[in-house]
Design a protein around this motif. Sequence first.
Motif, short mmCIF file in Angstrom:
data_model
loop_
_atom_site.label_atom_id
_atom_site.label_comp_id
_atom_site.label_asym_id
_atom_site.label_seq_id
_atom_site.Cartn_x
_atom_site.Cartn_y
_atom_site.Cartn_z
N UNK A 197 98.97 7.38 54.87
CA UNK A 197 98.12 7.20 56.04
C UNK A 197 96.92 6.35 55.65
N UNK A 198 96.45 5.60 56.61
CA UNK A 198 95.22 4.87 56.42
C UNK A 198 94.10 5.67 57.05
N UNK A 199 92.98 5.68 56.39
CA UNK A 199 91.83 6.40 56.91
C UNK A 199 90.83 5.39 57.43
N UNK A 240 86.03 11.50 75.48
CA UNK A 240 85.51 10.43 74.62
C UNK A 240 86.65 9.55 74.09
N UNK A 241 87.73 10.19 73.67
CA UNK A 241 88.88 9.44 73.18
C UNK A 241 89.51 8.62 74.30
N UNK A 242 89.70 9.22 75.46
CA UNK A 242 90.32 8.53 76.59
C UNK A 242 89.48 7.32 77.02
N UNK A 243 88.17 7.48 76.99
CA UNK A 243 87.27 6.38 77.35
C UNK A 243 87.46 5.18 76.43
N UNK A 244 87.85 5.45 75.19
CA UNK A 244 88.09 4.37 74.22
C UNK A 244 89.56 3.93 74.22
N UNK A 245 90.36 4.53 75.09
CA UNK A 245 91.79 4.17 75.15
C UNK A 245 92.62 4.86 74.07
N UNK A 263 88.58 1.76 66.28
CA UNK A 263 89.79 2.48 65.85
C UNK A 263 91.00 1.97 66.64
N UNK A 264 90.80 1.67 67.92
CA UNK A 264 91.90 1.18 68.77
C UNK A 264 92.54 -0.05 68.14
N UNK A 265 91.73 -0.94 67.62
CA UNK A 265 92.22 -2.21 67.07
C UNK A 265 93.05 -2.02 65.80
N UNK A 266 92.77 -1.00 65.01
CA UNK A 266 93.47 -0.83 63.73
C UNK A 266 94.54 0.25 63.77
N UNK A 267 94.62 1.01 64.83
CA UNK A 267 95.53 2.15 64.88
C UNK A 267 96.99 1.74 64.83
N UNK A 306 94.83 11.42 63.91
CA UNK A 306 94.28 12.73 63.61
C UNK A 306 92.78 12.63 63.73
N UNK A 307 92.20 13.48 64.55
CA UNK A 307 90.76 13.45 64.81
C UNK A 307 90.13 14.70 64.20
N UNK A 308 89.09 14.48 63.38
CA UNK A 308 88.32 15.60 62.85
C UNK A 308 87.25 15.97 63.85
N UNK A 309 87.17 17.23 64.19
CA UNK A 309 86.16 17.71 65.14
C UNK A 309 85.15 18.58 64.39
N UNK A 310 83.95 18.73 64.94
CA UNK A 310 82.92 19.50 64.24
C UNK A 310 83.38 20.92 63.92
#
Length: 181
Positions: free
Chosen positions: A5-7, A95-100, A15-19, A25-29
């Motif tokens: 995996x790439x981090x 937040x994720x959806x707003x960024x696509x 992130x959209x451009x490189x995904x 996988x999203x790290x949440x607080x």
Amino acid sequence: EKGEAEIHHGPLNEIVAVRGQQRLTVLVPGQDVLLTCPDLPARSKLALQAIPFALEEQLAGELDESHFAHCRHPDGPGLDVAVVARARMDHWQALLAEAGLEADIMIPEQLALPLTEEGLSVLADDGLVLVRSGLAQGFAVDEENLEFLLLSDDELSELPLRLYMCAPEGLDHESLRSRAL
């Protein structure tokens, strides 16, 4: 290669451009997620439906205001459960959806710490301490309460700690390493 995996980190729109086709996988607080093991059999559909009620006394809010995720223990009976306020989960997804973007999986950041076979992985960063205590177990606590929490739990107090620190920019790592040795 498969399995690698790439981090990436940074603003979501980058992130959209490189995904590409990679899983996201999203790290949440960590302080927003309760990780627990209710005393329920993992193989029963009724047990899965009972998860919210089994945890009711551990939760600050109403059951219908919480999001529950579960997985079976890989090495035996039982369930690991993650609980987060539904409003927080909705916020992260918005937040994720707003960024696509759409997460394939969201995990609390303490589960990104290395798994220590017989001990705790501990990361101290800016007043917050993340602790990973098992495959799907851990917690977040402020620095002031860490010692009390560890000493008040007989099981945790006996475990060795592997400590990770976030160092400020400009820190001379080599100098620090030579002093520690």
